[in-house]
Enzyme design. Structure first.
Site, PDB file in Angstrom:
ATOM      1  N   HIS A 138       0.892  -1.161   0.000  1.00  0.00           N
ATOM      2  CA  HIS A 138       0.000   0.000   0.000  1.00  0.00           C
ATOM      3  C   HIS A 138       0.934   1.216   0.000  1.00  0.00           C
ATOM      4  O   HIS A 138       1.449   1.605   1.049  1.00  0.00           O
ATOM      5  CB  HIS A 138      -0.906  -0.005   1.234  1.00  0.00           C
ATOM      6  N   HIS A 182      -3.025  -0.892  -6.282  1.00  0.00           N
ATOM      7  CA  HIS A 182      -3.980   0.179  -6.612  1.00  0.00           C
ATOM      8  C   HIS A 182      -3.331   1.508  -6.939  1.00  0.00           C
ATOM      9  O   HIS A 182      -3.607   2.520  -6.286  1.00  0.00           O
ATOM     10  CB  HIS A 182      -5.033   0.339  -5.506  1.00  0.00           C
TER      11      HIS A 182
END
Ligand code: DOR
Ligand code: ZN
Length: 366
Positions: A138, A182
């Site tokens: 992340h 992402h």
């Protein structure tokens, strides 16, 4: 003219939050209908950072796979200060674990057990590199210790992580396989384009479909997520790399259910998109003429498998170009979960010829 139909190898989702316990009764069947395998995120309320919790969690997931469906959860361990080298070795030997997730502390939902300084986990990273476990990141940096105001603006967090942390990782662990999860910015896209073969990225449906302007509309009240959805140039860059056939970007939905109540009370970060995820990717790739050239299939079905070292799935999924009206929300027992699309209609749907189409009795329109 007949409606266009496309058939692809059933994909894997390389980034999903299935949550736990009762909610698995909803998230797992929807996931199985769309995906043959899925990389399961370990950010439960109690982080999955040891093998006994991981195996129990995996069993709870498998208990919710509908009869007759093939589904393999690709399990991940959460890098907390309690994760040990022995756990990594057991994880590798088990064949059940694809990698470990690095959450910078407090960057997102259930990330308080994350790591604030990668120097604290040198042994873990070295062992992962040696064992061939993938580091799933992340990539957001929250604070700038050299700035008296400290907290980094929400739109700059991904960029700051890439600038300040990625070079250290790459220099110290040149053979570590890394997935920047992402990615959401033009900066990240350029970084991936210029990185080496052991660095890849996933892209979500929501970062391809929306821009920051949408956050301020009616649907947008549920679109808070981490990393936050950014501007049009960022979206354009994401669409460009996803639809280009570039081999080191692939599907990862980051589908992350939160109830409407959680959203309204705490503005929890996370968007649930599993039921429409493939249709949304199709919508984007179609708009940019990237289905017939094979780039949709690369992004959805093959790039990720190649990077992870998995076979291409034998099962097929088929879609047809016809309108799909999303429900505003999904109701399951006492859970009410907003959909990613709200009122939006898209122009792709599941083909009825699928053995396993996406009709779900629990899906109710508002
Ligand atoms: O938006 C997000 N939601 N981003 C994450 O990284 C975590 C996820 C969640 O667990 O809800
Ligand atoms: Zn996630």
């Amino acid at each position: 003219m007949e409606n266009k139909v496309i058939t692809i190898p059933k994909p894997n989702d390389y980034h999903i939050h299935l949550r736990d316990n009762e909610l698995l009764g909803f998230t797992v069947p929807v996931c199985c209908k769309n995906y043959r395998k899925a990389t399961v995120m370990p950010n439960l309320e109690k982080p999955v950072d040891n093998m006994s919790d991981l195996i129990e969690y995996r069993n709870r997931i498998l208990n919710n796979v509908p009869l007759g469906m093939n589904f393999e959860p690709l399990m991940t361990l959460y890098i907390t200060k309690n994760l040990t080298i022995n756990t990594l070795i057991d994880a590798k030997n088990s064949g059940l674990v694809v990698g470990c997730k690095l959450y910078p502390a407090n960057a997102t939902t259930n990330s308080s057990y994350g790591i604030s300084d990668i120097n604290q986990i040198n042994d873990i990273l070295k062992t992962m590199e040696d064992l061939g476990l993938i580091l799933l990141i992340h990539g957001e940096q929250l604070n700038d210790e050299n700035d008296e105001y400290g907290e980094i603006d929400i739109i700059d967090r991904e960029k700051e992580f890439i600038i300040n942390t990625m070079p250290k990782l790459i220099t110290k662990y040149p053979n570590l396989k890394i997935v920047l999860e992402h990615i959401s910015s033009e900066f990240a896209v350029k970084y991936i384009e210029n990185s080496s073969d052991n660095i890849a990225a996933t892209i979500t449906p929501h970062h391809l479909y929306y821009t920051i302007n949408d956050i301020f509309t009616k649907t947008g009240k549920y679109l808070n997520c981490c990393p936050v959805i950014k501007g049009r140039n960022d979206r354009k860059a994401l669409i460009r790399i996803a639809t280009s056939g570039f081999p080191r970007v692939f599907i990862g939905t980051d589908s992350a259910p939160h109830t409407i109540q959680q959203k309204q009370e705490n503005n929890n970060a996370g968007i649930f998109n599993t039921p429409e995820s493939l249709l949304i990717y199709l919508e984007i790739f179609d708009k940019y003429d990237s289905i017939d050239n094979g780039n949709f299939e690369k992004f959805i079905s093959t790039n990720g498998a190649k990077f992870y070292g998995l076979p291409i799935n034998d099962e097929k999924l088929s879609f047809i170009k016809t309108n799909y009206q999303s429900p505003n929300q999904y109701n399951y027992n006492n859970f009410i979960i907003p959909s990613m699309l709200g009122d939006n209609t898209i122009s792709w749907n599941y083909n009825n010829n699928n053995n396993n189409n996406n009709n779900n009795n629990n899906n109710n329109n508002e």
